[in-house]
Scaffold this motif. Structure first.
Motif, PDB file in Angstrom:
ATOM      1  N   ALA A 174      -1.059  58.976  23.028  1.00 55.65           N
ATOM      2  CA  ALA A 174      -0.687  60.070  22.137  1.00 55.65           C
ATOM      3  C   ALA A 174      -0.702  61.414  22.854  1.00 55.65           C
ATOM      4  N   VAL A 175      -1.446  61.504  23.937  1.00 57.54           N
ATOM      5  CA  VAL A 175      -1.467  62.721  24.752  1.00 57.54           C
ATOM      6  C   VAL A 175      -0.375  62.666  25.807  1.00 57.54           C
ATOM      7  N   ASN A 176      -0.306  61.569  26.550  1.00 58.49           N
ATOM      8  CA  ASN A 176       0.585  61.503  27.703  1.00 58.49           C
ATOM      9  C   ASN A 176       2.054  61.651  27.342  1.00 58.49           C
ATOM     10  N   ARG A 177       2.446  61.094  26.207  1.00 55.09           N
ATOM     11  CA  ARG A 177       3.865  61.178  25.868  1.00 55.09           C
ATOM     12  C   ARG A 177       4.265  62.562  25.371  1.00 55.09           C
ATOM     13  N   ARG A 178       3.294  63.462  25.215  1.00 57.95           N
ATOM     14  CA  ARG A 178       3.611  64.826  24.804  1.00 57.95           C
ATOM     15  C   ARG A 178       3.368  65.841  25.919  1.00 57.95           C
ATOM     16  N   LEU A 179       3.047  65.356  27.115  1.00 53.74           N
ATOM     17  CA  LEU A 179       2.943  66.263  28.246  1.00 53.74           C
ATOM     18  C   LEU A 179       4.333  66.770  28.617  1.00 53.74           C
ATOM     19  N   ALA A 180       4.381  67.793  29.460  1.00 50.88           N
ATOM     20  CA  ALA A 180       5.660  68.322  29.930  1.00 50.88           C
ATOM     21  C   ALA A 180       5.680  68.259  31.467  1.00 50.88           C
ATOM     22  N   PRO A 181       6.433  67.312  32.041  1.00 51.22           N
ATOM     23  CA  PRO A 181       7.258  66.281  31.397  1.00 51.22           C
ATOM     24  C   PRO A 181       6.395  65.150  30.854  1.00 51.22           C
ATOM     25  N   PRO A 182       6.955  64.368  29.894  1.00 50.37           N
ATOM     26  CA  PRO A 182       6.176  63.267  29.304  1.00 50.37           C
ATOM     27  C   PRO A 182       5.873  62.179  30.330  1.00 50.37           C
ATOM     28  N   GLY A 183       4.816  61.415  30.042  1.00 48.04           N
ATOM     29  CA  GLY A 183       4.514  60.269  30.884  1.00 48.04           C
ATOM     30  C   GLY A 183       3.328  60.488  31.790  1.00 48.04           C
ATOM     31  N   THR A 184       3.161  59.551  32.718  1.00 46.36           N
ATOM     32  CA  THR A 184       1.988  59.546  33.595  1.00 46.36           C
ATOM     33  C   THR A 184       2.402  59.594  35.058  1.00 46.36           C
ATOM     34  N   ASN A 185       3.418  60.393  35.342  1.00 45.02           N
ATOM     35  CA  ASN A 185       3.815  60.611  36.731  1.00 45.02           C
ATOM     36  C   ASN A 185       2.983  61.734  37.325  1.00 45.02           C
ATOM     37  N   ARG A 186       2.228  61.426  38.348  1.00 49.76           N
ATOM     38  CA  ARG A 186       1.334  62.408  38.962  1.00 49.76           C
ATOM     39  C   ARG A 186       2.137  63.544  39.580  1.00 49.76           C
ATOM     40  N   PRO A 187       1.823  64.803  39.226  1.00 53.07           N
ATOM     41  CA  PRO A 187       2.567  65.940  39.776  1.00 53.07           C
ATOM     42  C   PRO A 187       2.506  65.977  41.303  1.00 53.07           C
ATOM     43  N   ALA A 188       3.640  66.317  41.921  1.00 53.63           N
ATOM     44  CA  ALA A 188       3.713  66.351  43.382  1.00 53.63           C
ATOM     45  C   ALA A 188       2.843  67.441  43.975  1.00 53.63           C
ATOM     46  N   THR A 189       2.470  68.443  43.161  1.00 54.44           N
ATOM     47  CA  THR A 189       1.659  69.547  43.673  1.00 54.44           C
ATOM     48  C   THR A 189       0.192  69.157  43.865  1.00 54.44           C
ATOM     49  N   VAL A 190      -0.222  67.995  43.319  1.00 54.95           N
ATOM     50  CA  VAL A 190      -1.619  67.569  43.390  1.00 54.95           C
ATOM     51  C   VAL A 190      -1.821  66.654  44.587  1.00 54.95           C
ATOM     52  N   THR A 191      -2.682  67.079  45.516  1.00 52.67           N
ATOM     53  CA  THR A 191      -2.951  66.280  46.715  1.00 52.67           C
ATOM     54  C   THR A 191      -4.003  65.214  46.443  1.00 52.67           C
ATOM     55  N   GLU A 192      -5.152  65.610  45.900  1.00 49.28           N
ATOM     56  CA  GLU A 192      -6.247  64.681  45.614  1.00 49.28           C
ATOM     57  C   GLU A 192      -6.670  64.861  44.157  1.00 49.28           C
TER      58      GLU A 192
END
Length: 697
Positions: A617-635
């Motif tokens: 219920a949280v992940n599908r309302r993120l921007a962008p939706p889903g659980t794709n780890r942002p490229a800006t996050v290293t660790e």
């Protein structure tokens, strides 16, 4: 410890137990009245539901028998749940006996060498391959453990002939810890001459911090060595009388020598560490004999005492206390061997667990710039972001903090409106410094931390809809939840609460009959909140308001934009971030790193604590939706507590994929969702420290 010291220790424990019994008398009378009125299990509906859930999950009740019992006649939900628990009281599967024998094998007699003689001293039981649990008043210190030894198989065989005992020595230099209040001692057992471990030969008990192991008036079983005799078991006419914060009171026949015995439920899970009988006392605290007269120490025998109950320390309280101890890596690794349900885990940098570990050294010195943290005024460079007078805004760090190129940022969570950002920053830093000190690492100056603050802004944007009004502490959680659900335009609020409850094990509608015994609970928010409160250490009203804040942020784009705008105004715009987020702040932080960072910036380390990011219920309302780890996050390091209702979707790796580290920790029972508790764990603090110290490329 001299015999007289031992006697004084037992007297002190006995007096404390009697005091607790007296202080709980009002609640106990209510329980007794319910029993007299025919209530079979006078416990809360939430605890009864949690107990049934555990019984069905663990096979404590055959599913066919459960279904048959509740379909035999028309029953409402509470009666159905009690009927399921009653099955375990009236009839046991054949496996009850061999499972009991397996549990009994882990129990040993503790004997002491005194005046050249071996004397029975108490009971203990294995809780890992090499750790044994007993009472503090049995082994108050490492020196006393060196004078004692263990005897396994001190029992009779199936032919009622004495069995061959097997001796093991204690090894307190490898591990020893004890606590007087909970009256427990945990000590290492030395390997046998052939190198084998006691747990490998006799097995050990897997302690669990989870709730649902016992309800009031359910049977308990105690295995020990009363009066130093060969092993005995108390099975008949035993039951839990009352549950206190840290102790259980129960009826069962025990005698001196049973100190340190395990107290089991009928599924042979350890629910408490027995430590003594509770004597009847007069109003002045004097111990009474069975004839009503004052018991005279040194004159009257112990058999003359009028014992009114037995008392044991709750397993969950012992585990929570162990989790707070400042142990080195080797000793923490030994605790981790107690298994995942204990909530205890090994630090990432733990040393060898097979050899004795030297005592932890004194905490490392603080960083030079942190020498006068507590009282020093915040320099102008580390002060508040400019804003109109009277407006609370975030705090900048000093320009030279961590070399000026890497920035430590704390991003807070829910319900921070009206609070002083400087006090919040100091609270977060205090928690982190607690963990750093426990890990033997330098501490951090609050003035070196960025602290964006949106607590007032989110309330300003959504007005009175964000949380309950100031007087909401007296509101019933159910009324608050229903109001929040009515305000949720997309229905997100109800989805959040219901998904969290299902993740916590609440039976779902439409499933098989064996899983639907609590289906009436699922149909209401009140039932879901009650379930979450029973399964975690967060109260129902707090759970209701936490998820309301998450719903408001995810569902209203104006709220989302205002929060992100405020955060972006108050964080660095160049360099690298070590971003530590909590609660709702983990959701805000995910949006931030995915969409709103200045081009070229990266997040060297993202820390999420007490996060709902494991929920659909949280992940599908993120921007962008889903659980794709942002490229800006290293660790990425995630930390969660099994009794934190907000983090019920954790661990995150099954949802988000491989993380750098993920830590399941045990927070204090009344602070399961506290960021200070999360940061005080040494493995979490050490992970943050590693990235603060790493040079930029």
């Amino acid at each position: 410890m001299l015999p007289s010291d031992e006697s004084r220790e037992e007297q002190k424990q006995q007096s404390a137990a009697a005091r607790r019994y007296r202080e709980a008398s009002a609640e106990r009378k209510e329980i007794e009245a319910k029993l007299a009125a025919g209530v079979q299990y006078p416990d809360s509906p939430e605890r009864i539901a949690s107990r049934v859930n555990r019984l069905l999950e663990r096979g404590g009740v055959p599913p066919a028998a459960a279904v048959a019992s509740v379909h035999a006649e028309a029953l409402d939900v509470p009666e159905a749940l009690e009927r399921v628990i009653g099955l375990t009281k009236d009839l046991q599967p054949w496996s009850f006996l061999p499972r009991g024998a397996r549990a009994a094998a882990t129990v040993a007699r503790i004997s002491i060498l005194r005046d050249g003689l071996e004397r029975p001293h108490g009971t203990g039981f294995l809780v890992s391959p090499r750790l044994l649990l007993t009472n503090h008043h049995v082994l108050p210190n490492a020196q006393s453990a060196r004078r004692c030894f263990l005897e396994f198989n001190a029992q009779v065989t199936v032919e009622n002939a004495p069995d061959a005992t097997i001796r093991f020595a204690f090894d307190p230099d490898t591990f020893f810890t004890a606590d007087e209040h909970l009256d427990y001692a945990l000590v290492a057992v030395a390997p046998a001459a052939d190198g084998s471990l006691a747990g490998a030969r006799f097995g050990w008990n897997r302690l669990s911090i989870q709730q649902g192991k016992l309800v009031q008036n359910e049977p308990v079983n105690v295995i020990g060595h009363p009066m130093g005799r060969l092993k005995e078991i108390a099975l008949r006419d035993n039951s839990l009388v009352q549950r206190l914060d840290d102790f259980l009171h129960y009826r069962t026949d025990t005698e001196p020598g049973n100190s340190g015995s395990p107290v089991f439920n009928d599924q042979w899970e350890v629910v408490a560490l027995h430590h003594m009988g509770v004597p009847n006392t007069d109003p002045q605290g004097g111990i009474l004999r069975k004839d009503g007269q004052i018991w005279r120490r040194g004159i009257d025998s112990d058999d003359a005492i009028d014992y009114v109950s037995n008392e044991g320390a709750r397993t969950s309280s012992i585990l929570k206390h162990l989790a707070t101890l400042p142990l080195d890596g080797g000793r923490r690794a030994l605790l981790a061997e107690m298994g995942p349900e204990s909530g205890l885990r090994q630090d990432a940098a733990a040393g060898s667990v097979g050899t004795p570990v030297a005592p932890a050294e004194a905490p490392a010195p603080t960083r030079p710039e942190a020498a006068a943290v507590a009282a020093a005024p915040v320099p102008a460079a580390a002060g508040a972001v400019r804003a109109p007078a009277g407006t609370r805004v975030g705090l900048r760090a000093r320009t030279d903090a961590f070399g000026g190129e890497r920035h430590l940022v704390f991003l807070h969570g829910r319900r921070q409106q009206g609070k002083d950002p400087e006090l919040l920053r100091r609270g977060w830093t205090g928690g982190l410094n607690h963990g750093l000190t426990r890990a033997g690492l330098p501490t951090v100056d609050p003035a070196d931390v960025w602290f964006p603050y949106y607590g007032d802004r989110i309330v300003e944007v959504i007005g009175q809809h964000e949380t309950l009004p100031a007087s909401s502490a007296d509101w019933p959680a159910a009324a608050a939840a229903e109001a929040f659900a009515a305000e949720s335009e997309e229905g997100t609020y109800e989805q959040l609460v219901m998904e969290a409850a299902v993740l916590a094990g609440m039976p779902q509608d439409g499933q098989a009959a064996t899983e639907g015994l609590g289906s009436a609970l699922v149909g209401s928010l009140q039932g879901a909140l009650s379930w979450l409160a029973a399964k975690t250490d967060v109260d129902a009203l707090a759970i209701a308001t936490i998820f309301r804040d998450v719903d408001a942020y995810l569902s209203d784009q104006a709220v989302r934009r205002a929060v992100l705008d405020r955060v972006c105004e108050e964080i660095p715009h160049d360099g690298e971030l070590v971003l530590v987020t909590h609660s709702l702040g983990t959701v805000v932080g995910m949006d931030l790193v995915a969409n709103r960072l200045t081009p070229g910036m990266k997040v060297t380390l993202l820390v999420t604590a007490g996060s709902p990011l494991g929920m659909n219920a949280v992940n599908r309302r993120l921007a962008p939706p889903g659980t794709n780890r942002p490229a800006t996050v290293t660790e990425w390091v995630n930390v969660w507590c099994p009794t934190d209702a907000v983090a019920i979707g954790c661990p995150l790796e099954p949802v988000w994929g491989k993380l750098t580290e993920e830590h399941a920790v045990v927070n204090a029972s009344d602070r399961a969702h506290s960021i200070e508790e999360y940061l005080a764990h040494p493995d979490v603090a050490a992970a943050i420290d590693r990235f603060l110290e790493r040079p930029t490329g």
